[in-house]
Motif scaffolding. Structure first.
Motif, mmCIF file in Angstrom:
data_model
loop_
_atom_site.group_PDB
_atom_site.id
_atom_site.type_symbol
_atom_site.label_atom_id
_atom_site.label_comp_id
_atom_site.label_asym_id
_atom_site.label_seq_id
_atom_site.Cartn_x
_atom_site.Cartn_y
_atom_site.Cartn_z
ATOM 1 N N LYS A 125 -9.320 16.387 -1.232
ATOM 2 C CA LYS A 125 -8.151 16.025 -1.853
ATOM 3 C C LYS A 125 -7.984 14.751 -2.158
ATOM 4 O O LYS A 125 -7.130 14.433 -3.269
ATOM 5 N N GLN A 126 -8.414 13.708 -1.280
ATOM 6 C CA GLN A 126 -8.267 12.189 -1.740
ATOM 7 C C GLN A 126 -8.920 11.959 -3.111
ATOM 8 O O GLN A 126 -8.140 11.506 -4.021
ATOM 9 N N ARG A 127 -10.064 12.343 -3.581
ATOM 10 C CA ARG A 127 -10.720 12.086 -4.661
ATOM 11 C C ARG A 127 -10.065 12.871 -5.830
ATOM 12 O O ARG A 127 -10.167 12.393 -6.938
ATOM 13 N N GLN A 128 -9.564 14.178 -5.352
ATOM 14 C CA GLN A 128 -8.787 14.763 -6.494
ATOM 15 C C GLN A 128 -7.594 14.001 -7.004
ATOM 16 O O GLN A 128 -7.319 13.970 -8.299
ATOM 17 N N ARG A 129 -6.809 13.529 -5.994
ATOM 18 C CA ARG A 129 -5.704 12.616 -6.485
ATOM 19 C C ARG A 129 -6.061 11.469 -7.459
ATOM 20 O O ARG A 129 -5.528 11.157 -8.297
ATOM 21 N N GLU A 130 -7.174 10.892 -6.774
ATOM 22 C CA GLU A 130 -7.611 9.667 -7.530
ATOM 23 C C GLU A 130 -8.111 10.064 -8.862
ATOM 24 O O GLU A 130 -7.677 9.414 -9.993
ATOM 25 N N TRP A 131 -8.527 11.035 -9.085
ATOM 26 C CA TRP A 131 -8.974 11.387 -10.627
ATOM 27 C C TRP A 131 -7.708 11.896 -11.369
ATOM 28 O O TRP A 131 -7.694 11.555 -12.615
ATOM 29 N N LYS A 132 -6.798 12.583 -10.756
ATOM 30 C CA LYS A 132 -5.404 12.505 -11.659
ATOM 31 C C LYS A 132 -4.788 11.305 -12.096
ATOM 32 O O LYS A 132 -4.361 11.132 -13.024
ATOM 33 N N VAL A 133 -4.935 10.379 -10.946
ATOM 34 C CA VAL A 133 -4.728 8.932 -11.604
ATOM 35 C C VAL A 133 -5.380 8.471 -12.579
ATOM 36 O O VAL A 133 -4.973 7.889 -13.704
ATOM 37 N N PHE A 157 -4.424 7.234 -16.327
ATOM 38 C CA PHE A 157 -4.912 5.936 -16.876
ATOM 39 C C PHE A 157 -5.660 6.045 -18.178
ATOM 40 O O PHE A 157 -5.531 5.444 -19.110
ATOM 41 N N TRP A 158 -6.686 6.721 -18.101
ATOM 42 C CA TRP A 158 -7.601 6.924 -19.479
ATOM 43 C C TRP A 158 -6.794 7.144 -20.819
ATOM 44 O O TRP A 158 -6.966 6.739 -21.558
ATOM 45 N N THR A 159 -5.944 8.145 -20.449
ATOM 46 C CA THR A 159 -4.935 8.522 -21.766
ATOM 47 C C THR A 159 -4.311 7.197 -22.064
ATOM 48 O O THR A 159 -4.093 6.878 -23.262
ATOM 49 N N ALA A 195 0.863 -1.279 -0.024
ATOM 50 C CA ALA A 195 -0.283 0.126 0.074
ATOM 51 C C ALA A 195 0.827 1.120 -0.012
ATOM 52 O O ALA A 195 0.389 2.395 -0.824
ATOM 53 N N GLU A 196 1.882 1.252 0.692
ATOM 54 C CA GLU A 196 2.763 2.507 0.656
ATOM 55 C C GLU A 196 3.634 2.658 -0.537
ATOM 56 O O GLU A 196 3.624 3.773 -1.035
ATOM 57 N N LEU A 197 3.839 1.744 -1.253
ATOM 58 C CA LEU A 197 4.568 1.821 -2.606
ATOM 59 C C LEU A 197 3.390 2.281 -3.766
ATOM 60 O O LEU A 197 3.541 2.987 -4.530
ATOM 61 N N VAL A 198 2.270 1.835 -3.477
ATOM 62 C CA VAL A 198 1.069 2.249 -4.378
ATOM 63 C C VAL A 198 1.049 3.776 -4.151
ATOM 64 O O VAL A 198 0.789 4.549 -4.936
ATOM 65 N N GLU A 199 0.663 4.025 -2.786
ATOM 66 C CA GLU A 199 0.668 5.550 -2.513
ATOM 67 C C GLU A 199 1.601 6.401 -2.953
ATOM 68 O O GLU A 199 1.463 7.478 -3.693
ATOM 69 N N ALA A 200 2.899 5.820 -2.906
ATOM 70 C CA ALA A 200 4.167 6.588 -3.464
ATOM 71 C C ALA A 200 4.121 6.796 -5.168
ATOM 72 O O ALA A 200 4.132 7.798 -5.632
ATOM 73 N N SER A 201 3.351 5.428 -5.739
ATOM 74 C CA SER A 201 3.187 5.852 -7.105
ATOM 75 C C SER A 201 2.057 6.720 -7.639
ATOM 76 O O SER A 201 2.292 7.366 -8.370
ATOM 77 N N TRP A 202 1.066 7.021 -6.690
ATOM 78 C CA TRP A 202 0.157 7.977 -6.868
ATOM 79 C C TRP A 202 0.734 9.284 -7.040
ATOM 80 O O TRP A 202 0.357 10.228 -7.615
ATOM 81 N N THR A 262 1.881 14.048 -9.865
ATOM 82 C CA THR A 262 2.701 15.301 -10.309
ATOM 83 C C THR A 262 3.421 15.221 -11.741
ATOM 84 O O THR A 262 3.839 16.165 -12.241
ATOM 85 N N GLU A 263 3.557 13.987 -12.120
ATOM 86 C CA GLU A 263 4.317 13.808 -13.344
ATOM 87 C C GLU A 263 3.411 12.980 -14.488
ATOM 88 O O GLU A 263 3.936 12.753 -15.503
ATOM 89 N N GLY A 264 2.243 12.559 -14.005
ATOM 90 C CA GLY A 264 1.729 11.645 -15.124
ATOM 91 C C GLY A 264 2.262 10.534 -15.263
ATOM 92 O O GLY A 264 3.291 9.945 -14.629
ATOM 93 N N LEU A 265 1.389 9.533 -15.932
ATOM 94 C CA LEU A 265 1.659 8.016 -16.197
ATOM 95 C C LEU A 265 3.189 7.825 -16.767
ATOM 96 O O LEU A 265 3.961 7.045 -16.536
ATOM 97 N N ASP A 266 3.580 8.644 -17.865
ATOM 98 C CA ASP A 266 4.499 8.728 -18.484
ATOM 99 C C ASP A 266 6.003 8.963 -17.727
ATOM 100 O O ASP A 266 7.055 8.254 -17.834
ATOM 101 N N GLY A 267 5.620 9.719 -16.391
ATOM 102 C CA GLY A 267 6.831 10.157 -15.730
ATOM 103 C C GLY A 267 6.935 9.001 -14.551
ATOM 104 O O GLY A 267 7.882 9.299 -13.837
ATOM 105 N N LEU A 268 6.235 8.180 -14.562
ATOM 106 C CA LEU A 268 6.276 7.054 -13.618
ATOM 107 C C LEU A 268 7.356 6.151 -13.850
ATOM 108 O O LEU A 268 7.438 5.220 -14.686
ATOM 109 N N THR A 269 8.537 6.106 -12.798
ATOM 110 C CA THR A 269 9.478 5.083 -13.032
ATOM 111 C C THR A 269 9.791 4.509 -11.611
ATOM 112 O O THR A 269 9.334 5.018 -10.613
ATOM 113 N N MET A 270 10.595 3.285 -11.562
ATOM 114 C CA MET A 270 10.661 2.630 -10.397
ATOM 115 C C MET A 270 11.765 3.479 -9.669
ATOM 116 O O MET A 270 11.457 3.450 -8.316
#
Length: 196
Positions: A98-106, A110-112, A12-19, A24-32
């Motif tokens: 704030k929580q739902r705003q973050r979910e929406w950004k995720v 993902f839709w893109t 869950a901590e790692l998923v939260e970090a990925s969110w 802030t950087e979009g899915l393209d910016g997500l790296t390990m």
């Protein structure tokens, strides 16, 4: 004595970090590496739980969906009149805090990505159908004279469109307007379809 590790909490901590990275950087910016930095750990810890970036991406999407589903399930467990249940469920789908705003950004990220990734597209279709089915059941309670499945798809489209606009520009005015617009839509739906 070996240290006891709560693997569920670690994931869950790692998923939260990925969110945080996606927000802030979009899915393209997500790296390990970026997720490791956000989580304050090594990439090795991440690969212990997620074998590759794609597994982490899918886990992040599923976690956002599960968080929204858990809140909606708790809301629907309350003893509310059918009209209030539908309205509250609709509002739960909007980025109003704030929580739902973050979910929406995720979700936006993902839709893109789902437009060109068949696995993410399938995951999105499964979640969308579950949400439409839940809305249809609520609509059938308040507007038995309408085609609940059809109306649920229209309402889902309205939630997604208005939610997208609100997520992109989350002003107080836009949040209030989103709630008001969807409340008026629900009232019209009830007027067209009958009872409650």
């Amino acid at each position: 004595m070996p240290k006891i590790v709560d693997h569920k909490a670690r994931r869950a901590e790692l998923v939260e970090a990925s969110w945080k990275v996606i927000e802030t950087e979009g899915l393209d910016g997500l790296t390990m590496r970026k997720v490791a930095s956000a989580a304050g750990c090594t990439t090795g810890r991440i690969t212990h739980y997620f074998p590759d970036r794609e597994a982490l991406v899918l886990a992040a999407l599923r976690a956002a969906n599960e968080a929204a589903k858990a809140r909606t399930t708790a809301l629907l467990a309350k003893d509310l009149p059918p009209r209030a249940r539908l309205q509250k469920c609709v509002e739960e789908g909007l980025p109003l805090d704030k929580q739902r705003q973050r979910e929406w950004k995720v979700w936006i990220a993902f839709w893109t990505a789902a437009a060109s990734d068949p696995q993410l597209a399938r995951e999105n279709a499964i979640q969308t159908e579950a949400w439409v089915d839940a809305l249809a059941a609520l609509i059938a309670d308040v507007a038995p004279g309408c085609d609940a499945g059809h109306e649920a798809r229209i309402l889902m489209g309205a939630i997604n469109g208005i939610g997208l606009l609100t997520a992109i520009s989350p002003t107080k005015q836009n949040r209030a307007g989103a709630v008001e617009t969807l409340a008026l839509h629900v009232e019209g739906l009830i007027a067209r379809g009958g009872s409650a």
